[in-house]
Each structure stands twice: as structure tokens, then as C-alpha cells.
Design an enzyme around this catalytic site. Structure first.
Site, PDB file in Angstrom:
ATOM      1  N   GLU A 235     -21.953   5.284  24.172  1.00  0.00           N
ATOM      2  CA  GLU A 235     -22.859   6.138  23.411  1.00  0.00           C
ATOM      3  C   GLU A 235     -23.487   7.143  24.373  1.00  0.00           C
ATOM      4  O   GLU A 235     -23.667   6.859  25.563  1.00  0.00           O
ATOM      5  CB  GLU A 235     -23.961   5.301  22.749  1.00  0.00           C
ATOM      6  N   ASP A 260     -13.418   3.079   2.471  1.00  0.00           N
ATOM      7  CA  ASP A 260     -14.836   2.977   2.830  1.00  0.00           C
ATOM      8  C   ASP A 260     -15.333   4.282   3.435  1.00  0.00           C
ATOM      9  O   ASP A 260     -16.463   4.721   3.171  1.00  0.00           O
ATOM     10  CB  ASP A 260     -15.049   1.818   3.802  1.00  0.00           C
TER      11      ASP A 260
END
Length: 318
Positions: A235, A260
Site C-alpha cells: 500500500e 462482484d
């Protein structure tokens, strides 16, 4: 359900390959044009596969119940059949993989000139071959390296051509179904899945080592009630990369992952602008970055390059 006739196959049956009478008709056609008959069967199996995907997506979507009745259910089934027929047989679709399996099972050479003896009973044999093609593991599912959920890797656009072709062929059908649901071009979603997984080489694995089939690096928030996979990923905090352990959604199949993702894009106000500008590659990529889909500051540029690569590969496959 009807299937569009194969070009140049004027006597091709219009029913399903699973129908006994249609199988007999296909056998007769195969005597004179075995390759054309194989193409027709491949399209029909892809249509059946697409119909099941649409059915699964509708079952996973909560309905209001106010207007649900036998008539509406019948109308929905007829609509799904029509959509699956229109979506099947397109360049780069699943029918290509099915066709290759059928031709190998029928013993066709490159010119497709084997005689009638080679294709006797090819309807049933082809049906079994297509079933094996649908059940085969998708490319990249055996990879052990953890996926990068933020798409920070810059190697996706430079994937080996063969691997990229396999990835596109394997997921083209699911991407088209997601396109119907969102309006986002299937190519863009294919490219994003390729970018997130390195063309299927990086798979988010669950604790037991089984694949999560999470092609879009979607994390499991507090509202996610399904299975999860916890992996170490990168990240960006303040523009600097950091290794963290994050929870990601896990699915039973790649098709569920596309479904999804389509629900996320369509139902989340956060991505409303992404859907609105989804027909433009640059707007799609930049919209995802602005909405905070990934923390990588270069996400839009990297995704844009993969979209260009995907478009070139798809043109080469037609």
C-alpha cells in the site's frame, strides 16, 4: 434458445447441441463441413455457459419481491436466453477455447479436411470435449505469488503474448456479462483484471493455499460476509510503498469475481463517475484512481497501458 447460424453453414441447426434431434442434424452437417459444425457447437455451448452466468448473477442480486411472479420470472429467463445468444460467438470469447477442444477431439487437421469417418459420432464426442474445456482450470490459478491489490506492479503490460491470449480467452465471457450489467467495456475490465493479477500469474491465496479467484484485488470490509484471504501486499502511504497484511474477498470462481466487481461498480456511489465515463479508457482509468480504488499514485497510467495492450491483443485474436 436459438443460436446464430455459422457463416457459410447454411444447413446448420438452430437448436441447442444438447438436443438429440439437433445432434443428429449436426452429425449430418459435419459430414460435409466438420469445421463449420464444430464452430456451431462451440457457439451453442458458450451460449449455455453465458446463460448460467447470468442466472447466477441474478440470484446473487437481492430483489424487492414486489413484482416477482411466474410471469416476471419467465420474462427474465427469456431475456437471459436472448442476451446469452447475442453475447456468444464474439471474437476472443470462450467459444474459441471450446472449438479448439472440439477440433482436437474430432481429429481435424489444420485444413479441416478429414473425411466423414473422422467425425462419426462427433456430436456426443464434441459435447464431452466442450464440457472438459469448461471444467479445465483457468490460466494462472496455479500461481503461488501473492497478488498486488493496489496494482502497483508495472509488469502487467509486458506479459508474454501467449499468457495474455490465454487470460483474455478465459475471461472474455465473464467480462461481457459484467459489461451488460455496468456499461463498462469488457476490454477495460479485462485489462484491470490483467493488471491486478499480472495476467493471471499472481493469485491471492487463502490460508489453506487454495485460490481466492479475486481478480480485482477487492478487499473484504466489515460488510463482507463471505470467505476471505489474508495476504501481505503493498500500500502507498504518503506516496511511499509499505508492506501490510490485508483481508481480501474470496470467490468460488473467476466468474463470481467479475460479477462482484460489476455490483461494486454499479451500486457504490463512490464509483458512479467511473461508470458514467466508462466508455473512455482514460476516463475509466483516471476515474478509478480519483475514487481511491488503489493507493498507487501511478495506477491510472499503468492501467491505461494495459488497456492499450489488451486492445491490441484482442484485435490480433480476431
Amino acid at each position: 434458445m436459438c443460436a446464430f447460424p455459422t457463416k457459410g453453414l447454411s444447413s446448420a441447426p438452430q437448436g441447442l447441441a444438447a438436443d438429440t434431434r439437433t445432434l443428429d442434424s449436426l452429425r449430418n452437417v459435419a459430414k460435409n463441413d466438420p469445421r463449420g459444425a464444430a464452430k456451431e457447437v462451440a457457439k451453442q455451448f458458450e451460449s449455455l455457459f453465458m446463460q448460467e452466468m447470468l442466472k447466477s448473477m441474478r440470484q446473487a442480486t437481492q430483489s424487492s419481491g414486489l413484482l416477482d411472479n411466474e410471469g416476471s420470472q419467465l420474462g427474465t429467463e427469456l431475456l437471459d436466453k436472448q442476451l446469452s445468444t447475442q453475447l456468444s460467438g464474439q471474437p476472443g470469447g470462450l467459444h474459441g477455447a471450446i472449438l479448439r477442444q472440439l477440433e482436437r477431439g474430432m481429429g481435424l487437421d489444420k485444413a479441416g479436411t478429414h473425411g466423414a469417418q473422422a467425425v462419426q459420432g462427433s456430436g456426443a464426442a464434441g459435447q464431452a470435449a466442450a464440457s472438459r474445456a469448461l471444467a479445465a482450470p483457468l490460466p494462472g490459478q496455479a500461481a503461488n505469488a501473492p497478488a498486488r491489490a493496489d496494482g502497483a506492479s508495472a509488469t502487467a503490460a509486458a506479459a508474454p503474448r501467449g499468457k495474455a491470449h490465454e487470460f483474455i480467452a478465459a475471461h472474455q465471457g465473464a467480462a461481457r456479462v459484467a459489461e451488460v450489467a455496468t456499461g463498462i467495456p469488457a476490454t477495460f475490465m479485462l485489462a484491470q483484471a490483467a493488471h491486478e493479477t499480472g495476467w493471471g500469474k499472481r493469485d491471492i491465496r487463502k490460508a489453506d493455499g487454495s485460490p481466492s479467484h479475486n481478480l480485482f484485488g477487492i478487499k473484504a470490509g466489515s460488510d463482507w460476509k463471505g470467505p476471505v484471504a489474508e495476504v501481505r501486499t503493498t500500500e502507498y502511504v504518503g506516496g511511499q510503498p509499505r508492506q501490510v497484511v490485508a483481508r481480501f474477498r474470496a470467490y468460488a470462481s473467476a466468474e463470481e469475481s467479475f460479477a462482484d466487481y460489476a455490483r461494486l461498480m454499479k451500486n457504490s456511489p463512490r464509483y458512479a463517475q467511473v461508470v458514467a465515463s466508462g466508455s473512455n479508457a482514460q476516463g475509466f482509468a483516471q476515474g478509478l484512481q480519483r475514487a481511491g480504488y488503489a493507493t498507487d499514485p501511478a495506477y491510472a497510467d499503468k492501467l491505461g497501458r494495459v488497456i492499450d495492450t489488451t486492445l491490441r491483443l484482442q484485435r490480433a485474436m480476431t
